[in-house]
Scaffold this motif. Structure first.
Motif, PDB file in Angstrom:
ATOM      1  N   THR A 200      16.167  14.426   9.625  1.00 55.45           N
ATOM      2  CA  THR A 200      15.449  13.255   8.871  1.00 55.45           C
ATOM      3  C   THR A 200      15.434  14.111   7.360  1.00 55.45           C
ATOM      4  N   ARG A 201      14.887  13.248   6.633  1.00 60.30           N
ATOM      5  CA  ARG A 201      14.791  13.473   5.218  1.00 60.30           C
ATOM      6  C   ARG A 201      13.318  13.833   4.502  1.00 60.30           C
ATOM      7  N   ASP A 202      13.252  14.386   3.610  1.00 63.05           N
ATOM      8  CA  ASP A 202      11.806  14.439   2.742  1.00 63.05           C
ATOM      9  C   ASP A 202      11.475  13.339   2.106  1.00 63.05           C
ATOM     10  N   LEU A 203      10.238  13.051   1.657  1.00 68.00           N
ATOM     11  CA  LEU A 203       9.863  12.238   0.859  1.00 68.00           C
ATOM     12  C   LEU A 203      10.211  12.452  -0.543  1.00 68.00           C
TER      13      LEU A 203
ATOM     14  N   THR B 281       1.012  -1.262  -0.020  1.00 65.39           N
ATOM     15  CA  THR B 281       0.111   0.141  -0.051  1.00 65.39           C
ATOM     16  C   THR B 281       0.851   1.322  -0.030  1.00 65.39           C
ATOM     17  N   SER B 282       0.412   2.290  -0.429  1.00 64.05           N
ATOM     18  CA  SER B 282       1.115   3.640  -0.456  1.00 64.05           C
ATOM     19  C   SER B 282       0.616   4.382   0.797  1.00 64.05           C
ATOM     20  N   ASN B 283      -0.671   3.865   1.395  1.00 63.75           N
ATOM     21  CA  ASN B 283      -1.092   4.492   2.401  1.00 63.75           C
ATOM     22  C   ASN B 283      -0.516   4.441   3.774  1.00 63.75           C
ATOM     23  N   PHE B 284       0.611   5.211   4.154  1.00 66.63           N
ATOM     24  CA  PHE B 284       1.444   5.026   5.229  1.00 66.63           C
ATOM     25  C   PHE B 284       0.725   5.632   6.355  1.00 66.63           C
ATOM     26  N   THR B 285       0.819   4.871   7.682  1.00 62.32           N
ATOM     27  CA  THR B 285       0.555   5.321   8.808  1.00 62.32           C
ATOM     28  C   THR B 285       1.399   6.360   9.256  1.00 62.32           C
ATOM     29  N   LEU B 286       1.024   7.120  10.383  1.00 63.98           N
ATOM     30  CA  LEU B 286       1.950   8.148  10.842  1.00 63.98           C
ATOM     31  C   LEU B 286       3.085   7.612  11.527  1.00 63.98           C
ATOM     32  N   ARG B 287       3.263   6.481  11.874  1.00 71.22           N
ATOM     33  CA  ARG B 287       4.437   5.708  12.604  1.00 71.22           C
ATOM     34  C   ARG B 287       5.375   5.320  11.230  1.00 71.22           C
ATOM     35  N   GLU B 288       4.610   4.822  10.266  1.00 71.99           N
ATOM     36  CA  GLU B 288       5.330   4.476   9.037  1.00 71.99           C
ATOM     37  C   GLU B 288       5.985   5.564   8.231  1.00 71.99           C
ATOM     38  N   SER B 289       5.277   6.769   8.221  1.00 73.36           N
ATOM     39  CA  SER B 289       5.595   7.821   7.620  1.00 73.36           C
ATOM     40  C   SER B 289       7.018   8.509   8.447  1.00 73.36           C
ATOM     41  N   ARG B 290       6.971   8.282   9.530  1.00 73.71           N
ATOM     42  CA  ARG B 290       7.989   8.878  10.454  1.00 73.71           C
ATOM     43  C   ARG B 290       9.070   7.934  10.295  1.00 73.71           C
ATOM     44  N   ARG B 291       8.868   6.630  10.060  1.00 72.13           N
ATOM     45  CA  ARG B 291      10.072   5.612   9.874  1.00 72.13           C
ATOM     46  C   ARG B 291      11.015   5.930   8.863  1.00 72.13           C
ATOM     47  N   VAL B 292      10.186   5.952   7.666  1.00 73.71           N
ATOM     48  CA  VAL B 292      10.878   6.225   6.379  1.00 73.71           C
ATOM     49  C   VAL B 292      11.508   7.357   6.213  1.00 73.71           C
ATOM     50  N   ARG B 293      11.314   8.354   6.998  1.00 73.17           N
ATOM     51  CA  ARG B 293      12.191   9.975   6.976  1.00 73.17           C
ATOM     52  C   ARG B 293      13.134   9.639   7.873  1.00 73.17           C
ATOM     53  N   LEU B 294      13.350   8.552   8.859  1.00 71.75           N
ATOM     54  CA  LEU B 294      14.598   8.609   9.521  1.00 71.75           C
ATOM     55  C   LEU B 294      15.783   8.057   8.556  1.00 71.75           C
ATOM     56  N   ILE B 295      17.059   8.526   9.184  1.00 70.24           N
ATOM     57  CA  ILE B 295      18.258   8.186   8.518  1.00 70.24           C
ATOM     58  C   ILE B 295      19.063   7.447   9.506  1.00 70.24           C
TER      59      ILE B 295
ATOM     60  N   LEU C  90      16.464   2.963  -5.759  1.00 71.93           N
ATOM     61  CA  LEU C  90      15.884   2.765  -4.585  1.00 71.93           C
ATOM     62  C   LEU C  90      16.465   2.146  -3.501  1.00 71.93           C
ATOM     63  N   LEU C  91      17.547   0.913  -4.208  1.00 75.70           N
ATOM     64  CA  LEU C  91      18.278   0.555  -3.017  1.00 75.70           C
ATOM     65  C   LEU C  91      19.112   1.491  -2.425  1.00 75.70           C
ATOM     66  N   MET C  92      19.561   2.465  -2.764  1.00 75.84           N
ATOM     67  CA  MET C  92      20.561   3.541  -2.397  1.00 75.84           C
ATOM     68  C   MET C  92      19.642   4.366  -1.312  1.00 75.84           C
ATOM     69  N   TYR C  93      18.494   4.688  -1.887  1.00 76.53           N
ATOM     70  CA  TYR C  93      17.741   5.452  -0.695  1.00 76.53           C
ATOM     71  C   TYR C  93      17.194   4.503   0.490  1.00 76.53           C
ATOM     72  N   TYR C  94      16.940   3.234   0.113  1.00 79.08           N
ATOM     73  CA  TYR C  94      16.528   2.487   1.430  1.00 79.08           C
ATOM     74  C   TYR C  94      17.791   1.939   2.201  1.00 79.08           C
ATOM     75  N   ALA C  95      18.916   2.070   1.850  1.00 79.53           N
ATOM     76  CA  ALA C  95      20.131   1.590   2.339  1.00 79.53           C
ATOM     77  C   ALA C  95      20.501   2.294   3.743  1.00 79.53           C
ATOM     78  N   ASN C  96      19.835   3.504   4.171  1.00 77.71           N
ATOM     79  CA  ASN C  96      19.839   3.929   5.545  1.00 77.71           C
ATOM     80  C   ASN C  96      18.481   4.195   6.027  1.00 77.71           C
ATOM     81  N   THR C  97      17.496   3.341   5.748  1.00 81.34           N
ATOM     82  CA  THR C  97      16.366   3.483   6.036  1.00 81.34           C
ATOM     83  C   THR C  97      15.881   2.416   7.098  1.00 81.34           C
TER      84      THR C  97
END
Length: 415
Positions: free
Chosen positions: A234-237, A200-214, A271-278
Motif C-alpha cells: 500500500t502507499r502513504d497519503l 469531504t476530506s473526512n474519510f471513513t476507515l474503509r475509504e482511507s484503506r481504499r485510497v491507499r490500495l494500488i 492527481l490523475l497520475m496519483y488516482y490512475a491506480n486507485t
C-alpha cells in the motif's frame, strides 16, 4: 433613520455616528461577500429573503443574459438502450448538448441501434445536438476506467460544442425530477463558474484503506471485463495536497472542465497520475482537484442537486428508489434522482406528474409551439423558458445552500 443621520451629520451625537459607521461597515461587508462569490463570473447572482413560501430570486442588475447551456454525458451498459433513450427524452432541451455512451459490455450492434434511434427523432436530427460514442470505453467503477470514460466524454463535448456552461454526467439509472426549463431557469441566476460537487476530506476507515490500495484496471488494455489486480503493498497519503472524496455525480463549470482536460496546470495531471491506480478514482478526482486548486476552490458548492437514498447503515451503493420515495424526493428539491430500476412505476408517475412527458415524447418546454398529437412538433425560440413547480422546489433548495453563509462554510472542508 438614514435621513436623520445625513441631516445632522455635522452635529450628530456620538451614538448616531457610531450607528452610521456600523451600517456602513455592514453594507461594505455584504458587498464584499457578493463580490467574492461573483469574482470569477460577470453574470448575475441572487439573494434570498426569509419567506415561508417558495423563495424569490432577485437580480442584482437589470441585464438579462440568455439561459445557460448544459452538456450531458449519459452512460449505460449492456441492455441499457431503452433506459438511455428514455433518460435522453426526459432531459432533452434544444439549448443543451448530449453525448451517449454504452460501455464495452454492450455490443457494437447495440451502439448502432442507439444511433439509429437518435436519428429517428425529428428534433434530435434537426438540432444535431445528440451524439453517440462509437469507440466505447470500459466504465468499471471499481477501477479508474470510470474516471477515464468521464474525462473522455467531457473532452469530446468540449470539441463538439463550444458554448455550453456546465457539464453533467448521468447514468442510465438516473432520472430528472424537474424539467429542463425548471433547471435552466434556476441556473440562469447563478454564476456560471460554480461547481456542484458533493465532497469531504473526512474519510471513513474503509475509504482511507481504499485510497491507499494500488490496483491495475484491466479495462484499459483488455477487451473484456475482468477482475482488478491489486498490489500487495500500500502507499502513504500524499503530503503536498489534501485528498477529498464524495459522489461521482457532478455538475462542473466549463472553465473547470477545460482546466482538467487541456492541461494548462500541473495539478490535474499530478492527481490523475496519483488516482490512475486507485480503486474508485471517480469518487475522488474532481473533488481533490477542485479543493486543492487556488483558482477553483472558492467555486465549489457542497451539493450535487441529486437525491440519493442510503440504507442504514449505509452500504457501498445507494439503494434503489421507488414510489415510496417520491415524497422525500419532492421535499429534497433535488434536480435528479439516482438508482431507479428499469421501467419502475415511479418513473411513469414522474413523467406524468412532474415532467408532463408523454410516452415516447420529449418533455415539453417554452420552445414547443404545438402540434396535433405532440405539442413539440413545431419549434420556437430555445431561449424561451416555461418554468413550473419544479423550479420553485429547486430554487428553494439552492437558496438554502447560499443562505446564512452555508455555502461558504461548507465548501472544501478540511477535516
Amino acid at each position: 433613520m438614514l435621513s436623520d443621520l445625513s441631516a445632522g451629520a455635522g452635529s450628530a451625537p456620538k451614538e448616531s455616528r457610531s450607528l452610521y459607521c456600523l451600517i456602513t461597515i455592514a453594507l461594505l461587508s455584504l458587498l464584499l461577500l457578493i463580490l467574492s462569490f461573483s469574482s470569477n463570473s460577470s453574470l448575475r447572482f441572487f439573494v434570498s429573503r426569509p419567506v415561508s413560501s417558495a423563495p424569490k430570486l432577485l437580480l442584482l442588475d437589470s441585464s438579462l443574459s440568455p439561459p445557460p447551456s448544459l452538456a450531458y454525458l449519459i452512460s449505460g451498459s449492456n441492455g441499457d438502450i431503452n433506459r438511455v433513450i428514455r433518460l435522453l427524452s426526459a432531459v432533452y432541451h434544444p439549448k443543451n448538448h448530449y453525448l451517449l455512451h454504452l460501455d464495452l459490455t454492450a455490443t457494437n450492434k447495440q451502439r448502432e441501434q442507439l444511433a439509429l434511434a437518435v436519428q429517428s427523432v425529428p428534433i434530435y436530427r434537426a438540432k444535431r445536438n445528440v451524439d453517440v460514442i462509437g469507440k466505447a470505453d470500459f466504465a468499471d467503477p471499481r477501477g479508474s476506467a470510470a474516471l477515464a470514460a468521464t474525462l473522455h466524454g467531457a473532452s469530446i463535448l468540449l470539441r463538439l460544442a463550444p458554448n455550453w456552461d456546465w457539464f453533467i454526467n448521468l447514468s442510465a439509472k438516473d432520472y430528472p425530477l424537474v424539467t429542463q426549463d425548471d433547471l435552466l431557469h434556476v441556473l440562469s441566476f447563478l454564476p456560471r463558474a460554480l461547481n456542484f460537487v458533493q465532497h469531504t476530506s473526512n474519510f471513513t476507515l474503509r475509504e482511507s484503506r481504499r485510497v491507499r490500495l494500488i490496483n491495475v484496471d484491466p479495462g484499459f488494455y483488455l477487451s473484456e471485463r475482468s477482475d482488478m489486480f491489486y498490489a500487495t503493498q500500500t502507499r502513504d497519503l500524499p503530503n503536498f495536497y489534501k485528498l477529498f472524496t464524495g459522489s461521482s455525480y457532478v455538475i462542473l463549470s466549463r472553465k473547470f472542465v477545460e482546466f482538467c482536460i487541456l492541461g494548462i496546470d500541473n495539478l490535474p495531471r499530478i492527481l490523475l497520475m496519483y488516482y490512475a491506480n486507485t480503486p474508485s478514482a471517480h469518487l475522488n478526482y474532481f473533488h481533490t482537484v477542485l479543493c486543492n486548486s487556488p483558482k477553483f476552490n472558492n467555486t465549489t458548492v457542497n451539493h450535487n442537486m441529486q437525491f440519493v437514498s442510503w440504507d442504514d447503515p449505509p452500504k457501498r451503493d445507494p439503494r434503489t428508489l421507488g414510489l415510496k420515495d417520491l415524497k422525500a424526493m419532492l421535499e429534497s428539491g433535488a434536480a435528479f434522482g439516482t438508482q431507479f430500476p428499469e421501467n419502475d412505476p415511479a418513473l411513469d408517475l414522474i413523467d406524468q406528474e412532474l415532467l408532463n412527458r408523454s410516452l415516447g415524447r420529449v418533455v415539453p418546454g417554452g420552445w414547443c409551439l404545438g402540434g396535433d398529437d405532440d405539442q413539440c412538433t413545431q419549434w420556437g425560440d430555445a431561449d424561451v423558458l416555461r418554468p413550473g413547480p419544479g423550479a420553485k422546489r429547486l430554487a428553494k433548495s439552492v437558496v438554502q445552500l447560499f443562505s446564512n453563509g452555508t455555502q461558504r462554510s461548507n465548501h472544501c472542508i478540511f477535516e
